[in-house]
Design a protein around this motif. Structure first.
Motif, mmCIF file in Angstrom:
data_model
loop_
_atom_site.group_PDB
_atom_site.id
_atom_site.type_symbol
_atom_site.label_atom_id
_atom_site.label_comp_id
_atom_site.label_asym_id
_atom_site.label_seq_id
_atom_site.Cartn_x
_atom_site.Cartn_y
_atom_site.Cartn_z
ATOM 1 N N GLU A 148 -11.936 9.857 7.917
ATOM 2 C CA GLU A 148 -12.768 8.729 7.603
ATOM 3 C C GLU A 148 -12.423 8.185 7.481
ATOM 4 O O GLU A 148 -10.856 7.914 6.888
ATOM 5 C CB GLU A 148 -13.356 9.915 6.777
ATOM 6 C CG GLU A 148 -14.000 11.191 7.291
ATOM 7 C CD GLU A 148 -15.254 10.609 7.851
ATOM 8 O OE1 GLU A 148 -16.536 10.156 7.206
ATOM 9 O OE2 GLU A 148 -15.506 10.462 8.928
ATOM 10 N N ALA A 149 -13.386 6.746 7.004
ATOM 11 C CA ALA A 149 -13.233 5.528 6.756
ATOM 12 C C ALA A 149 -13.212 5.255 5.145
ATOM 13 O O ALA A 149 -13.530 6.543 4.312
ATOM 14 C CB ALA A 149 -14.283 4.189 7.235
ATOM 15 N N GLY A 150 -12.277 4.224 4.771
ATOM 16 C CA GLY A 150 -12.224 4.198 3.030
ATOM 17 C C GLY A 150 -11.591 5.188 2.510
ATOM 18 O O GLY A 150 -11.672 4.931 0.796
ATOM 19 N N GLU A 151 -10.597 6.209 2.535
ATOM 20 C CA GLU A 151 -10.037 7.169 2.178
ATOM 21 C C GLU A 151 -8.920 6.712 1.702
ATOM 22 O O GLU A 151 -8.366 5.335 2.266
ATOM 23 C CB GLU A 151 -10.324 8.124 2.315
ATOM 24 C CG GLU A 151 -11.803 8.928 2.485
ATOM 25 C CD GLU A 151 -12.318 9.291 0.688
ATOM 26 O OE1 GLU A 151 -11.258 9.522 -0.075
ATOM 27 O OE2 GLU A 151 -13.543 9.301 1.123
ATOM 28 N N ASN A 152 -7.368 7.336 1.678
ATOM 29 C CA ASN A 152 -6.239 7.132 1.296
ATOM 30 C C ASN A 152 -5.819 6.850 3.131
ATOM 31 O O ASN A 152 -6.120 7.169 4.133
ATOM 32 C CB ASN A 152 -5.310 8.058 1.079
ATOM 33 C CG ASN A 152 -6.212 8.979 0.010
ATOM 34 O OD1 ASN A 152 -5.783 7.835 -1.201
ATOM 35 N ND2 ASN A 152 -5.971 10.255 -0.281
ATOM 36 N N SER A 153 -4.650 6.271 3.259
ATOM 37 C CA SER A 153 -4.546 5.479 5.138
ATOM 38 C C SER A 153 -3.265 6.288 5.084
ATOM 39 O O SER A 153 -2.509 7.281 4.041
ATOM 40 C CB SER A 153 -2.522 4.425 4.280
ATOM 41 O OG SER A 153 -2.391 3.860 5.292
ATOM 42 N N ILE A 154 -3.492 6.827 6.240
ATOM 43 C CA ILE A 154 -2.821 7.721 6.986
ATOM 44 C C ILE A 154 -1.357 7.821 6.968
ATOM 45 O O ILE A 154 -0.567 8.220 6.790
ATOM 46 C CB ILE A 154 -3.763 7.449 8.172
ATOM 47 C CG1 ILE A 154 -2.751 8.794 8.925
ATOM 48 C CG2 ILE A 154 -3.004 6.688 8.769
ATOM 49 C CD1 ILE A 154 -2.938 9.485 10.597
ATOM 50 N N TYR A 155 -1.203 5.874 7.579
ATOM 51 C CA TYR A 155 -0.096 5.843 6.553
ATOM 52 C C TYR A 155 1.165 5.838 4.949
ATOM 53 O O TYR A 155 2.333 6.052 5.173
ATOM 54 C CB TYR A 155 0.823 4.024 7.531
ATOM 55 C CG TYR A 155 0.191 3.794 8.488
ATOM 56 C CD1 TYR A 155 0.666 4.196 9.502
ATOM 57 C CD2 TYR A 155 -1.518 3.146 8.349
ATOM 58 C CE1 TYR A 155 0.335 3.527 10.810
ATOM 59 C CE2 TYR A 155 -1.888 2.441 9.701
ATOM 60 C CZ TYR A 155 -1.356 3.464 10.681
ATOM 61 O OH TYR A 155 -1.984 3.106 11.771
ATOM 62 N N LYS A 156 -0.034 6.125 4.225
ATOM 63 C CA LYS A 156 0.879 7.371 3.308
ATOM 64 C C LYS A 156 0.782 8.200 2.990
ATOM 65 O O LYS A 156 0.716 8.506 1.623
ATOM 66 C CB LYS A 156 0.631 6.444 2.288
ATOM 67 C CG LYS A 156 0.253 4.649 2.339
ATOM 68 C CD LYS A 156 -0.654 3.521 1.204
ATOM 69 C CE LYS A 156 0.245 2.079 1.251
ATOM 70 N NZ LYS A 156 -0.525 1.879 -0.006
ATOM 71 N N THR A 157 0.363 9.534 3.619
ATOM 72 C CA THR A 157 0.414 10.455 4.016
ATOM 73 C C THR A 157 1.571 11.550 4.299
ATOM 74 O O THR A 157 1.144 11.061 5.934
ATOM 75 C CB THR A 157 -1.377 10.863 4.320
ATOM 76 O OG1 THR A 157 -2.347 10.091 4.017
ATOM 77 C CG2 THR A 157 -1.385 12.207 4.447
#
Length: 242
Positions: free
Chosen positions: A173-182
């Motif tokens: 979803e938009a506006g949450e935790n970055s996928i690149y930091k997950t």
């Protein structure tokens, strides 16, 4: 059901789909076309040369590239079969769950991306969502013949079931935790929302977290198939150490 297009028909033949007959444009020429005809012959599939107008009629479109195959139905998998498939490859489970994707072009593109990235299975809802049809198969360029697709009654309940199996579930979803930091390693399910409403709250609430793609433009969202492609390949990069 009729599937059409050179790639779609070729992949259906290779994957040994239940093809009852292939209709081929009677004046077709070219090396690639002849190679496919030879493949159909070697597979002992019944075929018939027909006028283009007949192909237009049975395919319902005119961009069939001279090939239309008739299959009994699309063969869906189930979750247990997908899990067994991942285990047989000695790989951690990698799933994509679609929460209400209705556009067959999006579904076809998502299936194509998932097949290319080695996703073990794509899960769709039985109701309120697009099913695998001839358009989906054509847009997937035949990938639908090689990736396992399962229909589930309830996405939220399915996520709960997967979590009990040790699968980590993330809604995109938009506006949450970055996928690149997950951390996207391990047994993983990525949940992609519909073209209009995104991932429903009842589904998000079942997930381990919500992740997003960073946005720096004036438009705050991507097409569902584009977002899926970026997300799946970020997961692939992490999982394969690329």
């Amino acid at each position: 059901m009729e599937i059409y297009g050179r790639n779609s028909v070729r992949e259906a033949v290779i994957s040994e789909e239940q093809i009852s007959k292939v209709f081929i444009r009677q004046d077709i020429v070219g090396k690639e076309n002849q190679e496919l005809i030879d493949l159909i012959k070697r597979a002992n599939i019944d075929y018939k040369f027909v006028p283009k107008q007949y192909l237009d009629k049975i395919a319902g479109v005119n961009n069939h590239q001279g090939f239309v195959a008739r299959i009994s139905h699309f063969k869906y998998s189930d979750i247990e079969e997908i899990v067994a498939y991942a285990n047989s490859k000695g790989e951690q489970l990698f799933l994509v769950l679609l929460d209400g994707i209705e556009d067959p072009h999006n579904l076809g593109s998502i299936i194509r991306t998932c097949e290319c990235a080695g996703v073990h299975g794509v899960l769709i809802e039985k109701n309120r969502a697009c099913e695998v049809n001839s358009t989906v198969i054509k847009i997937s360029s035949g990938a639908a013949s090689h990736v396992k697709v399962a229909k589930v009654t309830n996405i939220a309940q399915t996520i709960a079931k997967l979590k009990n199996m040790g699968v980590w579930a993330y809604a995109l979803e938009a506006g949450e935790n970055s996928i690149y930091k997950t951390n996207l390693k391990g047994d993983l399910a990525l949940i992609i929302g519909s073209e209009g409403r995104g991932v429903r709250k009842v589904v998000r609430d079942k997930c381990d977290g919500v992740i997003s793609l960073p946005m720096f433009g004036k438009v705050n969202s991507l097409n569902a198939s584009n977002a899926t492609a970026i997300s799946v390949y970020e997961a692939l990069r992490q999982r394969k150490g690329l």
